[in-house]
Design a protein around this motif. Sequence first.
Motif, PDB file in Angstrom:
ATOM      1  N   ALA A  28       0.637  -1.197  -0.050  1.00  0.00           N
ATOM      2  CA  ALA A  28      -0.001   0.126  -0.131  1.00  0.00           C
ATOM      3  C   ALA A  28       0.663   1.182   0.113  1.00  0.00           C
ATOM      4  CB  ALA A  28      -0.913   0.007   1.327  1.00  0.00           C
ATOM      5  N   GLY A  29       0.477   2.239  -0.773  1.00  0.00           N
ATOM      6  CA  GLY A  29       1.003   3.518  -0.638  1.00  0.00           C
ATOM      7  C   GLY A  29       2.289   3.730  -1.551  1.00  0.00           C
ATOM      8  N   ARG A  30       2.595   2.775  -2.358  1.00  0.00           N
ATOM      9  CA  ARG A  30       3.857   2.833  -2.912  1.00  0.00           C
ATOM     10  C   ARG A  30       3.486   3.250  -4.361  1.00  0.00           C
ATOM     11  NH1 ARG A  30       8.498   2.373   0.098  1.00  0.00           N
ATOM     12  NH2 ARG A  30       9.415   2.079  -1.939  1.00  0.00           N
ATOM     13  N   PRO A  31       4.432   3.865  -5.297  1.00  0.00           N
ATOM     14  CA  PRO A  31       4.224   4.234  -6.612  1.00  0.00           C
ATOM     15  C   PRO A  31       3.974   3.104  -7.365  1.00  0.00           C
ATOM     16  CG  PRO A  31       6.133   5.403  -5.657  1.00  0.00           C
ATOM     17  CD  PRO A  31       5.760   4.154  -4.644  1.00  0.00           C
ATOM     18  N   ILE A  32       3.107   2.825  -8.444  1.00  0.00           N
ATOM     19  CA  ILE A  32       2.757   1.971  -9.088  1.00  0.00           C
ATOM     20  C   ILE A  32       2.493   2.195 -10.520  1.00  0.00           C
ATOM     21  CG2 ILE A  32       0.724   0.531  -9.978  1.00  0.00           C
ATOM     22  CD1 ILE A  32      -0.034   0.181  -7.146  1.00  0.00           C
ATOM     23  N   LEU A  33       3.137   1.770 -11.403  1.00  0.00           N
ATOM     24  CA  LEU A  33       3.039   1.727 -12.850  1.00  0.00           C
ATOM     25  C   LEU A  33       2.162   0.656 -13.450  1.00  0.00           C
ATOM     26  CD1 LEU A  33       4.050   2.506 -15.908  1.00  0.00           C
ATOM     27  CD2 LEU A  33       5.918   0.553 -15.831  1.00  0.00           C
ATOM     28  N   TRP A  34       1.026   1.375 -14.381  1.00  0.00           N
ATOM     29  CA  TRP A  34      -0.076   0.550 -14.761  1.00  0.00           C
ATOM     30  C   TRP A  34      -0.095   0.677 -16.219  1.00  0.00           C
ATOM     31  CZ3 TRP A  34      -4.836  -0.040 -10.919  1.00  0.00           C
ATOM     32  CH2 TRP A  34      -5.619  -1.078 -11.468  1.00  0.00           C
ATOM     33  N   VAL A  35       0.191  -0.390 -16.707  1.00  0.00           N
ATOM     34  CA  VAL A  35       0.213  -0.374 -18.303  1.00  0.00           C
ATOM     35  C   VAL A  35      -0.925  -1.102 -19.039  1.00  0.00           C
ATOM     36  CG1 VAL A  35       1.604  -0.627 -20.421  1.00  0.00           C
ATOM     37  CG2 VAL A  35       2.558  -0.295 -18.147  1.00  0.00           C
ATOM     38  N   GLN A  36      -1.718  -0.809 -19.846  1.00  0.00           N
ATOM     39  CA  GLN A  36      -2.914  -1.374 -20.500  1.00  0.00           C
ATOM     40  C   GLN A  36      -2.530  -1.500 -21.986  1.00  0.00           C
ATOM     41  OE1 GLN A  36      -5.933   1.100 -19.094  1.00  0.00           O
ATOM     42  NE2 GLN A  36      -7.191  -0.825 -18.239  1.00  0.00           N
ATOM     43  N   ASP A  37      -2.836  -2.463 -22.760  1.00  0.00           N
ATOM     44  CA  ASP A  37      -2.669  -2.586 -24.167  1.00  0.00           C
ATOM     45  C   ASP A  37      -4.085  -1.857 -24.639  1.00  0.00           C
ATOM     46  OD1 ASP A  37      -4.715  -4.441 -24.106  1.00  0.00           O
ATOM     47  OD2 ASP A  37      -3.369  -5.933 -25.171  1.00  0.00           O
ATOM     48  N   ARG A  38      -4.162  -1.524 -25.850  1.00  0.00           N
ATOM     49  CA  ARG A  38      -5.417  -0.734 -26.215  1.00  0.00           C
ATOM     50  C   ARG A  38      -6.878  -1.563 -26.081  1.00  0.00           C
ATOM     51  NH1 ARG A  38      -8.062  -0.523 -31.241  1.00  0.00           N
ATOM     52  NH2 ARG A  38      -8.776   1.320 -31.769  1.00  0.00           N
TER      53      ARG A  38
ATOM     54  N   ALA B  23       0.592  -5.747 -27.009  1.00  0.00           N
ATOM     55  CA  ALA B  23       1.281  -6.445 -26.090  1.00  0.00           C
ATOM     56  C   ALA B  23       2.645  -6.172 -26.035  1.00  0.00           C
ATOM     57  CB  ALA B  23       0.841  -7.992 -26.021  1.00  0.00           C
ATOM     58  N   ARG B  24       3.294  -6.166 -27.198  1.00  0.00           N
ATOM     59  CA  ARG B  24       4.866  -5.902 -27.107  1.00  0.00           C
ATOM     60  C   ARG B  24       5.122  -4.541 -26.522  1.00  0.00           C
ATOM     61  NH1 ARG B  24       8.756  -8.127 -30.330  1.00  0.00           N
ATOM     62  NH2 ARG B  24       6.817  -9.307 -31.586  1.00  0.00           N
ATOM     63  N   ASP B  25       4.399  -3.714 -26.696  1.00  0.00           N
ATOM     64  CA  ASP B  25       4.747  -2.251 -26.141  1.00  0.00           C
ATOM     65  C   ASP B  25       4.521  -2.358 -24.337  1.00  0.00           C
ATOM     66  OD1 ASP B  25       5.612  -1.054 -27.983  1.00  0.00           O
ATOM     67  OD2 ASP B  25       4.045   0.266 -28.672  1.00  0.00           O
ATOM     68  N   VAL B  26       3.386  -3.119 -24.147  1.00  0.00           N
ATOM     69  CA  VAL B  26       3.009  -3.378 -22.680  1.00  0.00           C
ATOM     70  C   VAL B  26       4.299  -3.978 -21.970  1.00  0.00           C
ATOM     71  CG1 VAL B  26       1.624  -4.739 -21.086  1.00  0.00           C
ATOM     72  CG2 VAL B  26       0.668  -3.557 -22.913  1.00  0.00           C
ATOM     73  N   LEU B  27       4.697  -4.838 -22.820  1.00  0.00           N
ATOM     74  CA  LEU B  27       5.886  -5.845 -21.948  1.00  0.00           C
ATOM     75  C   LEU B  27       7.158  -4.935 -21.782  1.00  0.00           C
ATOM     76  CD1 LEU B  27       5.367  -9.105 -24.044  1.00  0.00           C
ATOM     77  CD2 LEU B  27       4.993  -8.761 -21.662  1.00  0.00           C
ATOM     78  N   TRP B  28       7.256  -4.051 -22.976  1.00  0.00           N
ATOM     79  CA  TRP B  28       8.684  -3.203 -22.805  1.00  0.00           C
ATOM     80  C   TRP B  28       8.285  -2.153 -21.627  1.00  0.00           C
ATOM     81  CZ3 TRP B  28       8.713   1.997 -23.086  1.00  0.00           C
ATOM     82  CH2 TRP B  28      10.133   2.617 -23.195  1.00  0.00           C
ATOM     83  N   ALA B  29       7.321  -1.541 -21.552  1.00  0.00           N
ATOM     84  CA  ALA B  29       6.884  -0.552 -20.367  1.00  0.00           C
ATOM     85  C   ALA B  29       7.207  -1.151 -19.055  1.00  0.00           C
ATOM     86  CB  ALA B  29       5.603   0.174 -20.629  1.00  0.00           C
ATOM     87  N   MET B  30       6.507  -2.546 -18.948  1.00  0.00           N
ATOM     88  CA  MET B  30       6.722  -3.065 -17.665  1.00  0.00           C
ATOM     89  C   MET B  30       8.066  -3.401 -17.311  1.00  0.00           C
ATOM     90  SD  MET B  30       3.361  -5.970 -17.830  1.00  0.00           S
ATOM     91  CE  MET B  30       3.949  -6.555 -15.992  1.00  0.00           C
ATOM     92  N   GLU B  31       8.914  -3.695 -18.278  1.00  0.00           N
ATOM     93  CA  GLU B  31      10.305  -4.065 -18.024  1.00  0.00           C
ATOM     94  C   GLU B  31      11.227  -2.694 -17.602  1.00  0.00           C
ATOM     95  OE1 GLU B  31      12.980  -6.390 -20.270  1.00  0.00           O
ATOM     96  OE2 GLU B  31      11.612  -7.942 -20.974  1.00  0.00           O
ATOM     97  N   GLU B  32      10.672  -1.742 -18.086  1.00  0.00           N
ATOM     98  CA  GLU B  32      11.369  -0.653 -17.811  1.00  0.00           C
ATOM     99  C   GLU B  32      10.882  -0.009 -16.361  1.00  0.00           C
ATOM    100  OE1 GLU B  32      13.690   1.058 -19.381  1.00  0.00           O
ATOM    101  OE2 GLU B  32      13.562  -0.214 -21.018  1.00  0.00           O
ATOM    102  N   GLY B  33       9.780  -0.365 -16.039  1.00  0.00           N
ATOM    103  CA  GLY B  33       9.235   0.011 -14.659  1.00  0.00           C
ATOM    104  C   GLY B  33       9.884  -0.844 -13.445  1.00  0.00           C
ATOM    105  N   LEU B  34       9.990  -2.064 -13.830  1.00  0.00           N
ATOM    106  CA  LEU B  34      10.812  -2.830 -13.077  1.00  0.00           C
ATOM    107  C   LEU B  34      12.107  -2.648 -12.753  1.00  0.00           C
ATOM    108  CD1 LEU B  34       9.084  -6.460 -14.207  1.00  0.00           C
ATOM    109  CD2 LEU B  34       8.870  -5.376 -11.975  1.00  0.00           C
ATOM    110  N   GLY B  35      12.777  -1.800 -13.687  1.00  0.00           N
ATOM    111  CA  GLY B  35      14.263  -1.464 -13.427  1.00  0.00           C
ATOM    112  C   GLY B  35      14.339   0.013 -12.844  1.00  0.00           C
ATOM    113  N   CYS B  36      13.143   0.801 -12.428  1.00  0.00           N
ATOM    114  CA  CYS B  36      12.995   1.827 -11.846  1.00  0.00           C
ATOM    115  C   CYS B  36      13.267   1.743 -10.508  1.00  0.00           C
ATOM    116  CB  CYS B  36      11.779   2.664 -12.386  1.00  0.00           C
ATOM    117  SG  CYS B  36      11.754   4.494 -11.760  1.00  0.00           S
ATOM    118  N   ALA B  37      14.079   2.554  -9.645  1.00  0.00           N
ATOM    119  CA  ALA B  37      14.200   2.549  -8.301  1.00  0.00           C
ATOM    120  C   ALA B  37      12.853   3.193  -7.685  1.00  0.00           C
ATOM    121  CB  ALA B  37      15.126   3.483  -7.832  1.00  0.00           C
ATOM    122  N   SER B  38      12.674   2.525  -6.435  1.00  0.00           N
ATOM    123  CA  SER B  38      11.372   3.095  -5.620  1.00  0.00           C
ATOM    124  C   SER B  38      10.068   2.624  -6.098  1.00  0.00           C
ATOM    125  CB  SER B  38      11.529   4.401  -5.160  1.00  0.00           C
ATOM    126  OG  SER B  38      12.517   4.854  -4.434  1.00  0.00           O
TER     127      SER B  38
END
Length: 270
Positions: free
Chosen positions: A91-101, A133-148
């Motif tokens: 709870a209370g942490r930053p979240i990256l939320w990615v949806q395909d079209r 989906a390809r862009d979703v996966l790319w964005a998720m990987e970038e988010g997982l590499g982001c601090a905090s």
Amino acid sequence: MNGRFRTSAPAKALLTRLRAVSGGAAERAHRPPKAGHALETGQALEPAGSPARTERAVERDGLPADAHLDEIFAAPRDGAATGFALAHLPAGRPILWVQDRMAALETGRPHGRALHRFGVDPDRLVMVCARDARDVLWAMEEGLGCASMGAVIGEVWGDPAALDFTATRRLAMRAARSGTAAVLIRFAAQANLSAARRRWRIAARPSFAHPYDPRAPGPPRWRAELFRARDLQPGLWEAGYDAKTHRLDLSAALSDPELAPPDARPRRAG
């Protein structure tokens, strides 16, 4: 940036936004786990009385040290998967939320007031609508590499070719290295081969009774089937969420709801 998923023009803007929401930090450093309190939402995933071990997720700066990839399957237009996913994230942490079209068109976008109910601060949410989906996966990987970053959620419609075993393995490895929880929500999809540690089928159930108004919806209630997992015993449960403690509770499913205690029975309309 990796070469497997194509980048697009807004890529730099996405990374800038991620760093801003996460406090302006650079890439996550690989720090050893720090001893601390048990993560409240992590413990509830092991039902009481189960012969399997009780899961103890140790916090590291508020994030679970054993973060991994979960995969949640739901029927089209069933919002249960979204609530279930948020219920067991920090709870209370930053979240990256990615949806395909297609996922955005068919299921809609998250609503701020509803997010508050599950411990999410809308001001610390980064929403991305990707082309496919390809862009979703790319964005998720970038988010997982982001601090905090507290968690990364991806919504994908159907069974796109880009979402294969290799793609899920990349996400699982990135989540494990970074210590950030990742959730892949699949709508109208088949449970094909995947590297996710836990794979769920979630469906909405009538809510629990409201404590003050029998005609109003009470706390959410879901049918939760863990059909494949590496660290927990698969099973079928009735899942509920306690907003006050931000806790996901699982109890054995009953074939007859009338056998449940009065305060745990689903509400009736009328």
